[in-house]
Design an enzyme around this catalytic site. Structure first.
Site, PDB file in Angstrom:
ATOM      1  N   PRO A 116       0.848  -1.197   0.000  1.00 47.03           N
ATOM      2  CA  PRO A 116       0.000   0.000   0.000  1.00 47.03           C
ATOM      3  C   PRO A 116       0.878   1.240   0.000  1.00 47.03           C
ATOM      4  O   PRO A 116       1.840   1.310   0.758  1.00 47.03           O
ATOM      5  CB  PRO A 116      -0.768  -0.125   1.325  1.00 47.03           C
ATOM      6  N   MET A 117       0.563   2.217  -0.848  1.00 47.89           N
ATOM      7  CA  MET A 117       1.333   3.467  -0.861  1.00 47.89           C
ATOM      8  C   MET A 117       0.397   4.643  -1.110  1.00 47.89           C
ATOM      9  O   MET A 117      -0.215   4.755  -2.183  1.00 47.89           O
ATOM     10  CB  MET A 117       2.430   3.415  -1.925  1.00 47.89           C
ATOM     11  N   CYS A 124       1.960   3.135   9.797  1.00 47.93           N
ATOM     12  CA  CYS A 124       2.192   4.477   9.253  1.00 47.93           C
ATOM     13  C   CYS A 124       2.902   5.353  10.288  1.00 47.93           C
ATOM     14  O   CYS A 124       2.433   5.493  11.419  1.00 47.93           O
ATOM     15  CB  CYS A 124       0.875   5.123   8.824  1.00 47.93           C
ATOM     16  N   LYS A 137      -0.779  -4.776   8.539  1.00 52.77           N
ATOM     17  CA  LYS A 137       0.568  -4.407   8.097  1.00 52.77           C
ATOM     18  C   LYS A 137       1.201  -3.579   9.201  1.00 52.77           C
ATOM     19  O   LYS A 137       0.627  -2.592   9.653  1.00 52.77           O
ATOM     20  CB  LYS A 137       0.516  -3.620   6.790  1.00 52.77           C
ATOM     21  N   ASN A 152       8.657  -7.342   4.086  1.00 53.95           N
ATOM     22  CA  ASN A 152       8.639  -6.087   3.322  1.00 53.95           C
ATOM     23  C   ASN A 152       9.765  -5.168   3.797  1.00 53.95           C
ATOM     24  O   ASN A 152      10.088  -5.124   4.974  1.00 53.95           O
ATOM     25  CB  ASN A 152       7.271  -5.403   3.511  1.00 53.95           C
ATOM     26  N   GLY A 153      10.310  -4.444   2.823  1.00 56.75           N
ATOM     27  CA  GLY A 153      11.306  -3.425   3.134  1.00 56.75           C
ATOM     28  C   GLY A 153      12.572  -3.607   2.335  1.00 56.75           C
ATOM     29  O   GLY A 153      13.272  -4.604   2.468  1.00 56.75           O
ATOM     30  N   ASP A 154      12.822  -2.636   1.432  1.00 53.29           N
ATOM     31  CA  ASP A 154      14.086  -2.554   0.689  1.00 53.29           C
ATOM     32  C   ASP A 154      14.280  -3.637  -0.367  1.00 53.29           C
ATOM     33  O   ASP A 154      15.424  -3.926  -0.725  1.00 53.29           O
ATOM     34  CB  ASP A 154      15.287  -2.559   1.646  1.00 53.29           C
ATOM     35  N   GLY A 198       7.140  -2.239  -2.547  1.00 53.99           N
ATOM     36  CA  GLY A 198       6.549  -0.908  -2.653  1.00 53.99           C
ATOM     37  C   GLY A 198       7.262  -0.047  -3.667  1.00 53.99           C
ATOM     38  O   GLY A 198       6.970  -0.077  -4.865  1.00 53.99           O
TER      39      GLY A 198
END
Ligand SMILES: Cc1cc2nc3c(=O)[nH]c(=O)nc-3n(C[C@H](O)[C@H](O)[C@H](O)COP(=O)(O)O)c2cc1C
Length: 381
Positions: free
Chosen positions: A73-74, A158, A197, A258-260, A282
């Site tokens: 989600p972005m 967030c 998330k 998730n991440g990088d 993302g």
């Protein structure tokens, strides 16, 4: 495909609300085994080939996510039009909407028709809600179910202070009991699977993700996605993938890392190093919406292709046509400028194009000038 053949959303009978065509682009999303015609086969990493059983996917209640890949989600990016872009580029896993404030939806500050709208070719799709009031979150979740979502996702990651000051987003990681009450209320309100998330915690000294995750699992949450940074880190430093492995060992529900993830090789590396059930991408997907197809290809064959300049050009034009068709014009123009920068990064002559189009005041004019530029570059008819 000629971009003029594209069928973006057209106006519905009342002429009030743009309807969403089930075929935004002329041809269906290619699959890895048949997608080679416009592909240049450049990257080769046989050591990463995993055979056909690679990325088998995971289950969220009745929803099967296969392969186990998800568009993250972005906010400001993963609207309906971009979610369809990644589908067009061959993504077959899950897509997730941008964050939707439950209060904003219920009080009418967010246009529910616009933000909850789902196109027929988007499934499986999760709509992501934020909020800290269990009853309001339950009500907003019922709206998502009514609009045809397959999954309701709750945002507990967030970092923005305008979100955390209301105890929403990552602030819920500081109050396990409240996080569990919110999740439990949403789980009981809908018949859909509910996911969360999250981040690692508020800060290095408040790494609460394992405690919160166990509480969420007890409330009936069907799966977790972990952005392996704390709230305090924002987007700085590196995502700590070791924490994804820790979470996987701590719960029995599917865990998505998730991440990088910047390229397909890194995606497979995260998957193999952590044993997680799925991968969420993302920022890299905005620059390269083909990344999901490439991850699958790499897992199955040890190599993956790159889209040609022509393929990239048609994608941009098709996306922008749909943004204009769905409107409103101000939002379409804003999003076109955002995506133009990301899509054309590294394209020859793109810096001068972005400079010239940055001052465009009207989306139709921007699209026309972009089409002209692409034609001159030999990329569009
Ligand atoms: C512009 C932008 C907007 C984002 N909006 C959201 C959001 O609405 N909800 C959410 O859970 N995460 C949001 N994120 C975080 C991403 O989903 C993801 O966790 C983060 O970017 C790390 O993944 P990546 O390295 O693959 O980009 C956002 C990230 C960016 C860059």
């Amino acid at each position: 495909m000629n971009h003029e053949d594209a069928k973006p959303g057209s106006m519905d009978r009342e002429g009030m609300r743009p309807s969403v065509s089930s075929t935004p682009f002329a041809s269906p999303a290619p699959r890895p085994s048949t997608a080679r015609s416009e592909y240049e086969w450049g990257v080769n990493s046989p050591s990463l080939a995993g055979g056909c059983s690679a990325l088998p996917g995971y289950r969220l209640g009745p929803v099967r996510v296969s392969p186990g890949l998800a568009l993250a989600p972005m906010a400001g990016l993963t609207d309906l039009t971009f979610r369809r872009v990644v589908r067009r580029c061959g993504h077959r896993g899950l897509v997730v909407s941008e964050i939707l404030s439950s209060e904003g939806l219920i009080r009418g500050r967010l246009d529910a028709e616009e933000y909850l709208r789902i196109a027929p070719d988007e499934h499986p799709i999760a709509l992501q809600l934020s909020g800290a009031d269990p009853e309001r979150m339950a009500e907003a979740a019922r709206w998502c179910e009514g609009e045809g979502a397959d999954v309701v996702d709750i945002n507990m990651g967030c970092p923005a202070s305008k979100v955390t000051k209301g105890f929403c987003g990552a602030a819920l990681l500081r109050d396990t009991a409240l996080a569990a009450r919110v999740a439990g209320a949403v789980v009981r309100a809908v018949s859909l699977p509910v996911t969360v998330k999250m981040r690692l915690g508020w800060s290095e000294s408040e790494m609460t993700f394992l405690e919160v995750a166990r509480a969420l699992e007890s409330e009936g949450v069907a799966g977790l996605a972990l952005h392996a940074r704390t709230r305090k880190q924002g987007y700085s430093g590196e995502a700590d993938w070791g924490r994804v492995a820790q979470l996987k060992a701590a719960v029995s529900i599917p865990v998505v890392g998730n991440g990088d993830i910047r390229d397909p090789a890194q995606a497979l590396s995260l998957w193999r190093r952590t044993g997680c059930d799925g991968l969420m991408v993302g920022r890299a997907a905005v620059k390269n919406p083909w990344i999901f197809r490439q991850i699958e290809e790499l897992a199955m064959t040890g190599s993956y292709g790159q889209p040609s300049f022509e393929e990239r050009s048609r994608l941009i034009l098709g996306h922008f046509e749909e943004l204009i068709a769905l409107g409103p014009p101000g939002l379409a123009l804003h999003r076109m400028k955002t995506f133009l920068g990301k899509y054309t990064a590294g394209m020859p002559g793109a810096a001068s194009l972005r400079g010239a189009l940055g001052s465009a005041k009207e989306p139709g004019a921007l699209l026309e000038a972009l089409g002209e530029w692409l034609r001159e570059s030999g990329a569009a008819p």
